[in-house]
Design an enzyme around this catalytic site. Structure first.
Site, PDB file in Angstrom:
ATOM      1  N   HIS A 258      15.978  22.301  36.554  1.00 36.85           N
ATOM      2  CA  HIS A 258      17.203  22.287  35.943  1.00 36.85           C
ATOM      3  C   HIS A 258      17.207  21.272  35.004  1.00 36.85           C
ATOM      4  CE1 HIS A 258      19.663  24.647  38.686  1.00 36.85           C
ATOM      5  NE2 HIS A 258      18.900  24.522  39.554  1.00 36.85           N
ATOM      6  N   ASP A 345      17.145  20.493  43.403  1.00 36.16           N
ATOM      7  CA  ASP A 345      17.245  22.013  44.014  1.00 36.16           C
ATOM      8  C   ASP A 345      16.829  22.858  43.193  1.00 36.16           C
ATOM      9  OD1 ASP A 345      19.128  21.231  41.839  1.00 36.16           O
ATOM     10  OD2 ASP A 345      20.118  22.981  42.064  1.00 36.16           O
ATOM     11  N   GLU A 346      16.332  23.977  43.504  1.00 32.89           N
ATOM     12  CA  GLU A 346      15.806  25.183  42.639  1.00 32.89           C
ATOM     13  C   GLU A 346      14.673  24.783  41.829  1.00 32.89           C
ATOM     14  OE1 GLU A 346      19.702  27.995  42.615  1.00 32.89           O
ATOM     15  OE2 GLU A 346      19.760  26.304  41.499  1.00 32.89           O
ATOM     16  N   SER A 347      13.789  24.118  42.266  1.00 32.17           N
ATOM     17  CA  SER A 347      12.626  23.627  41.259  1.00 32.17           C
ATOM     18  C   SER A 347      11.493  24.848  41.632  1.00 32.17           C
ATOM     19  CB  SER A 347      12.027  22.255  41.825  1.00 32.17           C
ATOM     20  OG  SER A 347      13.085  21.286  41.430  1.00 32.17           O
TER      21      SER A 347
END
Ligand code: ACM
Length: 530
Positions: A258, A345-347
């Site tokens: 992100h 998150d969401e790496s």
């Protein structure tokens, strides 16, 4: 014989009177529902003579009294003086603790709110305001009978952390709208505002040592609008405004994924750069010098879509940690609260070993600046520092990893607590990748029973995030956050045994009437008789 008929007559007249004129305290539309309510049989009336009396000493006692007076004056048109000398509404601070519990005693002559902490007193004031007729929220003078039922309330929160998150990165949210949201949070006794300050689409906080973050990274948003950012002075203004309402700001810098807004601002932070060890201060101050010597990747393009999981910092570059250090230092210096949110998150394009190394390095940096890290639940795949917090949104196994390390969990299950999910397939905005969340669904869950093996002692609290991929203005915030924010408020505050959907749905209808007066554009859930 004569006496008993007389007694009966008096009793029935009194009874009738009580029925007609004095609604019960327990029928009041208070959200979150207090833990204990005891009914009286009369009423207390706000009159032109009513004043607020402050008892005890505390830095914010006068401000709490003025806050109450400021809410009572416009609609009543009364002076409502605040003083230490006299008044029928007594605010009594009995200690100087961080207590959030409070008691209210209401007789026909007097209302008395007591707490051993200023936060508790402030929450007592919020409860009291909800006891007055709905017209009290009107900004202009109304003719109403300003009566509240007598009785008593004894109250305290179930969870110490009761938060909501605003994603100011996907769409920038103005300071005015953030303050508006803070005002609403205060009514429902939230005490943490989490600001998601950075994401692929935008960087929203001035960092003096890395000015291009806002110059370039702050210049757009989802859909290609002009974006925006808070200067450090403006951020401090938000922090202070929240603090006056006993709300602590938690800043989030989401990383190592992100991060496209950063990568678009500084090419040298893109993966592939391996600056030599050495004088990183020089690197931080003048990264451009290195462009002469090193093959520095091009800056990324700015991004205005809503895909996730495709950007990453380089976990191997020391420049990455110099950058994180500057950012953590500058933000921590203007954040009085204990927490710094590191995202995590969401790496999806970060190698697992790189991710773990990154999270562990960043926790150390945050700790160096005196803050406790919170990270989305994936951070629990790394070794967490003692006291750090994992914010459960998706994977129970990550919450379990945090618990097994002895760390606490902040409960934000996307299927229940995400305010940006659509109510149903007809909702005009919102996403639905986690679930459709009608109001009853947002209300009907219990944090201590939601995730296998995660019980009360493992839970720091509850937070309701509002992601803003589809949110562009205040009307959109209103539509997604209200009424669900009040459901989460009650889940976080009121003990499970005291909560019932049937009862809440009646009380929330009372709040709908207040929102109508205030112009809050809430979603009129068909599950409620408004
Ligand atoms: C998240 O919703 N990606 C934390």
């Amino acid at each position: 014989m004569k006496k008993s008929i007389w007694t009966l007559l008096v009793a029935s007249v009194l009874g009738l009177g009580a029925c007609k004129e004095s609604p019960l305290l327990s029928d009041s539309a208070i959200i979150p529902l207090p833990q204990e309510i005891t009914n009286g049989s009369g009423s207390f009336n706000l009159t032109p003579e009513t004043g607020i009396k402050l008892v005890g000493s505390g830095e914010h006692l006068t401000a709490i009294g003025e806050h109450l007076a400021g809410k009572l004056r416009p609609a009543s048109g009364f002076d409502v003086p605040v003083s230490a000398d006299a008044g029928q509404i007594v605010l009594e601070l009995t200690g100087s603790e961080a207590s959030e519990s409070y008691e209210i005693q209401i007789s026909e002559e007097e209302v008395k709110i007591t707490s051993s902490g200023e936060a508790g007193l402030f929450y007592g004031v919020q409860t009291l305001l909800q006891l007055f007729p709905k017209e009290i929220v009107n900004p202009t003078v109304q003719s109403a009978n300003w009566a509240i039922p007598t009785g008593s309330i004894k109250d305290e929160p179930t969870f110490g952390y009761r938060g909501s998150m605003l994603d100011v990165a996907r769409h920038f949210i103005s300071i005015e709208d953030v303050k508006y949201y803070i005002d609403q949070m205060a009514v429902y006794k939230f005490n943490y505002l989490h600001l998601h300050l950075t994401d692929d689409q935008g960087w929203r906080i001035e960092i003096k040592s890395w000015p291009k973050l806002t110059e370039i990274g702050g210049s757009t948003e989802v859909g290609g609008g002009e974006g925006g950012f808070y200067t450090q002075e403006q951020y401090k203004e938000i922090v202070a405004y929240a603090a006056e309402r006993f709300i602590t700001v938690v800043p989030e810098v989401d990383m190592p994924g992100h991060t496209n807004a950063v990568l678009a601002s500084y090419g040298e932070l893109n993966p592939g750069v391996n600056l030599p060890d050495g004088d990183l201060t020089t690197v931080t101050k003048a990264p451009l010098e290195y462009e002469m010597e090193l093959k520095v990747p091009q800056a990324a393009e700015l991004y205005t879509g809503i895909e996730v999981g495709w950007s990453t910092f380089s976990s191997k570059s020391e420049l990455t940690y110099a950058f994180v250090d500057s950012v953590a230092r500058e933000i921590s210096a203007i954040t009085p609260g204990p927490y710094f949110h590191i995202g995590g998150d969401e790496s999806h394009v970060t190698e697992k070993s790189d991710y773990i190394y990154f999270v562990e390095r960043v926790q150390d940096i945050v700790s160096k600046y005196g803050k406790t890290s919170i990270g989305w639940d994936e951070v629990a795949t790394a070794k967490l520092l003692p006291g750090n917090v994992a914010q459960f949104w998706a994977l129970e196994e990550n919450a379990k990893l945090a618990k097994d390390q002895g760390n606490q969990i902040l409960m934000s299950p996307a299927k229940k607590a995400y305010l940006d999910m659509q109510y149903d397939s007809t909702s005009r905005i919102g996403l639905h990748w986690a679930a459709y969340i009608e109001l009853d669904s947002a209300y009907l869950w219990e944090p201590t029973e939601y995730a296998e093996g995660i019980s009360k002692e493992n839970i720091l609290g509850v937070e309701a995030p509002l992601w803003t991929e589809t949110v562009t203005n205040r009307a959109d915030i209103d539509y997604l956050a209200f009424p669900r924010l009040t459901a989460i408020a009650e889940v976080a505050w009121t003990k499970k045994e005291g909560r019932s959907w049937e009862n809440y749905s009646k009380r929330v209808a009372g709040h709908g009437k207040r929102w109508d007066i205030q112009g809050v554009g809430y979603y009129k859930s068909p599950k409620v008789t408004w």
